[in-house]
Design an enzyme around this catalytic site. Structure first.
Site, PDB file in Angstrom:
ATOM      1  N   ASP A   3       0.949  -1.459   0.077  1.00 26.22           N
ATOM      2  CA  ASP A   3      -0.120   0.004  -0.001  1.00 26.22           C
ATOM      3  C   ASP A   3       1.002   1.378  -0.029  1.00 26.22           C
ATOM      4  O   ASP A   3       0.563   2.220  -0.548  1.00 26.22           O
ATOM      5  CB  ASP A   3      -0.910  -0.059   1.370  1.00 26.22           C
ATOM      6  CG  ASP A   3      -1.735   1.058   1.137  1.00 26.22           C
ATOM      7  OD1 ASP A   3      -2.796   1.354   0.489  1.00 26.22           O
ATOM      8  OD2 ASP A   3      -1.770   2.198   2.194  1.00 26.22           O
TER       9      ASP A   3
ATOM     10  N   LYS B 166       1.404   4.283  -2.808  1.00 25.05           N
ATOM     11  CA  LYS B 166       1.424   5.678  -2.809  1.00 25.05           C
ATOM     12  C   LYS B 166       2.726   6.461  -3.282  1.00 25.05           C
ATOM     13  O   LYS B 166       2.632   7.497  -3.820  1.00 25.05           O
ATOM     14  CB  LYS B 166       1.054   5.977  -1.148  1.00 25.05           C
ATOM     15  CG  LYS B 166      -0.221   5.682  -0.901  1.00 25.05           C
ATOM     16  CD  LYS B 166      -0.264   5.905   0.819  1.00 25.05           C
ATOM     17  CE  LYS B 166      -1.919   5.340   1.060  1.00 25.05           C
ATOM     18  NZ  LYS B 166      -2.013   5.106   2.542  1.00 25.05           N
TER      19      LYS B 166
END
Lengths: 291, 291
Positions: free
Chosen positions: B149, B153
């Site tokens: 994750d 980003k």
């Protein structure tokens, strides 16, 4: 002169151009006093000039009515924190239904620097002198030390919060001794050392309680606005900024356990120009430009 | 199903409405795979879904070409830091000519929390268990612990910086032991305590050097992207965040002495919804609404 400004505005506003934008990079209250007239005429304004938004409320309301009437845009991100995302962030929070509980911060790079450096070993007046030499203060350091610049920024943010604040509603602790408010810059700088003992005492008192001194501004949802020297815990986020950093802390209904914090250099020609330019690009996007 | 999505899009796109916007609040790669087609057809997209911008570069370029071709807007502030002004701030810096030197941060509220709490007294696996119980992790904590994750980003920000990064270019240190990558959540949670000693050793080693452990992401102008556990000085800004705070630090040509820092809760339904809503209002302003 006012007549020249009028001629200038007539000059830039021509029918064969679809949009006119005035970028006011002065700090002039007289120029800011013309915004309402220009916005009503459909001229967009981009500015780092704090004077219009911190003028009396009647003018502030007139400005925003003029903007609506003229279907024009009025952008002023650079008025608080220069290129730091402050006005913007506050507006996004409010427009999406958040409730602002309080805004606190160090809004003056000059005052941030003075109290970051001041540890009692060098006299406060000497630090002011040195900061002035390095260009960290206004030509007349009283413009910084009076706290008026911070008060204006609080007014801008307070009104953005929806508060009906006037500049005189802000409780400001000025660091300029009343006796030295008038007179030349040189006389002021020469007299300032007489007040070193008083500020040294404040620092000593703060330290005795394990605290540090910082010049902060605070706004509450109830409309309280205060600007002045505050004793902060040594571990407080505001105690650990460097150089001329600004820091702004938004406590809101959404950001309640931990506030939203924006931090970094909040003054200077480069970052201010960046913020003005970003507003200009935003204006272009609002007017349909594909960027 | 794909056919249903198609019917839905046909349903919302009617001639008597001037604008169509799709707000995708899924985390679905399949939905994100349709963005290019929708943008090309003039449908605006607002989304917190990271999948499109962190897909392969070919698709990323196709997306942005489709956006230009369709004269449509694609807004995704909520993909990084939820309501924190991150994507926005980065774009303003770049579009106004600043050069990004590096971006560093703590981009996962879950991993921020785990290492804020982990001090060696309670086993790491117990802290994961407790965080899961309190809803601070994904249903399968491996989705957080794998670092994927955070890598997504970084890819989003890296591409916003102008880097041509692919997800596999990011050097990711996963906290999921390779042997536990497969299998049920329950089996994973049951096995995790076997790895407590190893992470306790890392913490002890960091402490012996006067450091703390934090799970960070770093991007350099040269295109290096790394995600993983880092030993930080105890006085480092990232060492003193609380709860599930995110923090993002932009070092640029303008913000060189001191970086620009944005900090605060970077996940959760309320702040994410706020960011999506703010994008929607921005879209309305781009399309000529007077707000």
């Amino acid at each position: 002169t006012a007549a020249e400004v009028t001629r200038f505005v007539e000059h830039v506003r021509v029918d064969y151009l679809p949009h006119t934008v005035l970028v006011d990079c002065t700090a002039s209250a007289a120029i800011a006093g013309r915004y309402a007239e220009w916005l009503a005429a459909g001229i967009h304004i981009v500015t780092p000039n704090k004077k219009a938004n911190s003028a009396d409320l009647a003018y502030y309301h007139r400005l925003h009515e003029a903007r609506r009437a003229g279907a024009s845009h009025y952008l002023y991100e650079a008025t608080v924190g220069a290129g730091l995302p402050v006005v913007h962030t506050l507006r996004d929070l409010r427009e999406t239904g958040d409730e602002i509980t309080s805004i606190e911060g160090i809004f003056s790079g000059t005052l941030a620097y003075l109290f970051n450096v001041y540890d009692g070993r060098v006299a406060f007046s000497e630090i002011v002198q040195e900061a002035r030499r390095r260009g960290f203060t206004e030509p007349d350091p009283r413009d910084d030390l009076s706290g008026q610049d911070v008060a204006r920024k609080l007014i801008i943010l307070g009104r953005e919060m929806g508060l009906t604040l006037e500049l005189q509603d802000v409780r400001v602790e000025s660091l300029v001794p009343a006796e030295l408010a008038g007179g030349s810059i040189e006389a002021f700088m020469a007299q300032l050392p007489r007040y070193d003992a008083a500020i040294a005492e404040r620092l000593a008192a703060a330290r005795a309680r394990g605290k540090v001194l910082r010049y902060t501004g605070t706004l509450s949802a109830a409309g309280e606005a205060t600007v002045g020297l505050k004793e902060l815990d040594a571990h407080h986020a505001f105690a650990n900024i460097a150089l001329t950093d600004n820091v702004v802390r938004f406590a809101t209904r959404r950001y309640c356990d931990n506030p939203l914090i924006v931090q970094g250099p909040g003054a200077g020609p480069e970052v201010t120009a960046g913020a003005v330019f970003a507003d200009l690009l935003r204006l272009a996007a609002y007017l349909g430009a594909r960027l």
